[in-house]
Scaffold this motif. Structure first.
Motif, PDB file in Angstrom:
ATOM      1  N   GLY A  24      -7.166 -48.718  33.901  1.00  0.00           N
ATOM      2  CA  GLY A  24      -7.257 -49.987  34.183  1.00  0.00           C
ATOM      3  C   GLY A  24      -8.585 -50.637  34.159  1.00  0.00           C
ATOM      4  O   GLY A  24      -9.474 -50.506  33.449  1.00  0.00           O
ATOM      5  N   ASP A  25      -8.988 -51.376  35.472  1.00  0.00           N
ATOM      6  CA  ASP A  25     -10.168 -51.913  35.538  1.00  0.00           C
ATOM      7  C   ASP A  25     -11.454 -51.088  35.770  1.00  0.00           C
ATOM      8  O   ASP A  25     -12.631 -51.550  36.253  1.00  0.00           O
ATOM      9  N   ARG A  26     -11.145 -50.067  35.662  1.00  0.00           N
ATOM     10  CA  ARG A  26     -12.265 -48.803  35.898  1.00  0.00           C
ATOM     11  C   ARG A  26     -13.109 -48.542  34.399  1.00  0.00           C
ATOM     12  O   ARG A  26     -13.967 -47.966  34.148  1.00  0.00           O
ATOM     13  N   ILE A  27     -12.651 -49.409  33.388  1.00  0.00           N
ATOM     14  CA  ILE A  27     -13.378 -49.500  31.982  1.00  0.00           C
ATOM     15  C   ILE A  27     -14.087 -50.780  32.173  1.00  0.00           C
ATOM     16  O   ILE A  27     -13.411 -51.753  32.178  1.00  0.00           O
ATOM     17  N   ALA A  51     -19.136 -48.604  26.555  1.00  0.00           N
ATOM     18  CA  ALA A  51     -18.362 -48.705  27.466  1.00  0.00           C
ATOM     19  C   ALA A  51     -18.704 -48.129  28.690  1.00  0.00           C
ATOM     20  O   ALA A  51     -19.427 -46.975  28.364  1.00  0.00           O
ATOM     21  N   VAL A  52     -18.481 -48.177  29.946  1.00  0.00           N
ATOM     22  CA  VAL A  52     -18.765 -47.544  31.173  1.00  0.00           C
ATOM     23  C   VAL A  52     -17.329 -47.365  31.764  1.00  0.00           C
ATOM     24  O   VAL A  52     -16.519 -48.324  31.989  1.00  0.00           O
ATOM     25  N   ASP A  98     -19.472 -42.741  34.632  1.00  0.00           N
ATOM     26  CA  ASP A  98     -20.306 -43.127  35.832  1.00  0.00           C
ATOM     27  C   ASP A  98     -19.464 -42.244  36.766  1.00  0.00           C
ATOM     28  O   ASP A  98     -18.388 -42.568  36.938  1.00  0.00           O
ATOM     29  N   LEU A  99     -20.232 -41.190  37.407  1.00  0.00           N
ATOM     30  CA  LEU A  99     -19.666 -40.222  38.307  1.00  0.00           C
ATOM     31  C   LEU A  99     -19.506 -40.584  39.755  1.00  0.00           C
ATOM     32  O   LEU A  99     -19.092 -40.091  40.733  1.00  0.00           O
ATOM     33  N   SER A 100     -20.070 -42.071  39.943  1.00  0.00           N
ATOM     34  CA  SER A 100     -20.184 -42.262  41.540  1.00  0.00           C
ATOM     35  C   SER A 100     -19.122 -42.578  42.442  1.00  0.00           C
ATOM     36  O   SER A 100     -19.215 -42.473  43.540  1.00  0.00           O
TER      37      SER A 100
END
Ligand SMILES: Cc1cc2nc3c(=O)[nH]c(=O)nc-3n(C[C@H](O)[C@H](O)[C@H](O)COP(=O)(O)OP(=O)(O)OC[C@H]3O[C@@H](n4cnc5c(N)ncnc54)[C@H](O)[C@@H]3O)c2cc1C
Length: 466
Positions: A24-27, A51-52, A98-100
């Protein structure tokens, strides 16, 4: 730097569309987020990924990496973005992972003095979580880096002289391989002779062999007594001789850091330090029982007096001690403020302790001859120091002079039996030095990389060129 992407725009679109229902909005596709992830804290500029993605768990990462592998799309793991050798540049495009969001301390085992954390936990957050158990995690790079990033760069810091680096701290990992397999390495035992050591292979792999998602760490009891002091000298040579003698006498110092006169001036200005002089200075810390600390202090006082060191100035309270080490950790930022709109090229050589004086004094001489302002700050107890070379990025002659100076420092360290990087890693910036340092080992490194990541999707263009 021209970016050649090993995949087509339509393949990238296909992968993003396939991942969208799960993430979803994590891309994130915005330019600002992509640019933020295409650079570190260095002077290599920015190459943004396409992309992140912010994953939540191992299984999501396994799916993302496996799909990227299918379409030859590079994957660049991202921790806190504090690395300094162009590690994060998307030189072949691709996706930044991004592993944050994976920032949980999974377990703390006080009886065994170990813990397991997700890769996105920062070193400061880990120490906050440990404080009620009387334990601490000692590895402390100047930035508040993630444990995943620190493992991937084989980081160290001011405490390494007593407690070691990430190599000594990490005893096991969970890794997602380039083909999307979830593997576990290591155990919770203090030692093991079981097969090839995959944990050590992953430490320092800079995101080129897989994504580290969980880390099993060795911890230490908070010492009964901690004392910190500074001592200044008339010359860098005298300060370095003090360090060499202390190491050769095996004084178990917890921290011993050198700042040269210009670095001290920069820190005094930046951190608004009072009562400090702009002279070559050692920052020291002593850990142990009250008796052992007193014994260490007496030994170091004797040695430093022999080389003309000043009386010790003590950081008496915990707050004063924290301020002292904060100023030390901000040395890089302090150097950046020496000139307006400047950049800093950082060297990171590490030499055998007996060669430390030769290496540092030659670096000072070369720096003076270059005409560029440079500071020296270092984890000198390990033989590791940074020449921070200040240059104006709009002046090509200064860029060239900075590169030449950096090269001289590295070549001298290699000639003295040292390494081009004690703790920052290779990234894109030091690949040519890796070949000089390990002429006979480089082929085996390439073989390992090719067998684990045959499509070269994991952080391509870093550490070694295939
Ligand atoms: C002011 C300052 C002071 C510093 N002082 C020190 C110091 O004293 N000692 C020292 O060692 N370093 C120091 N550094 C450098 C930096 O903090 C370290 O290299 C740190 O370990 C990077 O961690 P990070 O979380 O920021 O990783 P990032 O910068 O995000 O990533 C670094 C590399 O690791 C890879 N990576 C990140 N996370 C993962 C993961 N989960 N799995 C696989 N690969 C991953 C990335 O792909 C990249 O190649 C300093 C930097 C600054 C800006």
């Amino acid at each position: 730097m021209p970016v050649v992407k090993p995949y087509s725009p339509s393949d990238l679109k296909r992968v993003i569309n396939e991942l969208a229902p799960m993430l979803g909005d994590r891309i994130h596709l915005s330019q600002a987020t992509r640019e933020q992830h295409g650079q570190g804290e260095d002077s290599y500029g920015c190459l943004a990924p396409d992309a992140v993605i912010y994953p939540f768990c191992n299984e999501e990462i396994a799916q993302i990496v496996s799909l990227c592998n299918q379409y030859s799309i590079p994957v660049i793991p991202f921790g806190a973005g504090s690395s300094v050798e162009g590690h994060l540049l998307a030189v072949q495009g691709g996706i930044s992972l991004d592993l944050s969001e994976m920032n949980q301390v999974l377990e703390i085992n006080p009886a065994d003095m170990d813990c397991r954390v997700q890769a996105g936990v920062t070193r400061e957050d880990l120490n906050m979580a440990l404080r009620y158990d009387g334990l601490f995690f000692p590895v402390d790079p100047g930035a508040n880096a993630t444990i995943g990033g620190m493992t991937a760069t084989q980081a160290s810091g001011t405490n390494a002289v007593k407690y070691g680096t990430m190599r000594e701290a990490v005893i096991g990992l969970t890794v997602i391989t380039p083909e999307g397999e979830i593997i576990k390495t290591g155990t919770r035992a203090r030692k093991s002779s079981a097969g090839y050591d995959l944990t050590q292979l992953m430490i320092g792999s800079e995101g080129t062999l897989g994504v580290i998602t969980e880390i099993q760490l060795r911890l230490h009891p908070i010492p009964e007594t901690i004392k910190a002091a500074i001592c200044s000298f008339e010359t860098v040579a005298a300060a370095v001789d003090t360090v060499i003698n202390a190491m050769q006498m095996a004084v178990p110092l917890a921290r011993i850091e050198l700042l040269n006169a210009l670095q001290m001036q920069a820190c005094i200005n930046y951190s608004k330090l009072e009562g400090f002089e702009a002279k070559p200075t050692l920052f020291m810390e002593f850990h142990g029982t009250a008796d052992s600390v007193n014994e260490q202090v007496a030994l170091i006082k004797d040695i430093s007096h022999e080389f003309g060191g000043s009386e010790f100035t003590w950081a008496e309270t915990t707050e004063e001690r924290n301020e002292l080490w904060k100023a030390r950790h901000n040395a890089y930022l302090a150097t950046l403020k020496l000139q307006r709109d400047c950049k800093v090229l950082t060297t990171d050589v590490c030499v055998p302790i007996s060669a430390l004086a030769t290496s540092i004094l030659q670096a000072e001489k070369d720096a003076e001859a270059s005409g560029l302002q440079s500071t020296i700050v270092g984890h000198v107890g390990d033989g590791n120091f940074h020449l921070l070379i200040v240059f104006d990025p709009s002046k090509s002659e200064q860029i060239e002079a900075a590169k030449q100076l950096s090269e001289k420092v590295v070549m001298k360290a290699l000639a003295l039996g040292g390494t081009c990087t004690g703790e920052h890693g290779i990234g894109i910036g030091k690949k040519h030095y890796l070949a000089l340092e390990h002429p006979t080992g480089l082929n085996m490194m390439k073989t390992i990389k090719k067998s684990i990541d045959p499509k070269n999707i994991m952080n391509p263009g870093k550490v070694i060129d295939l």
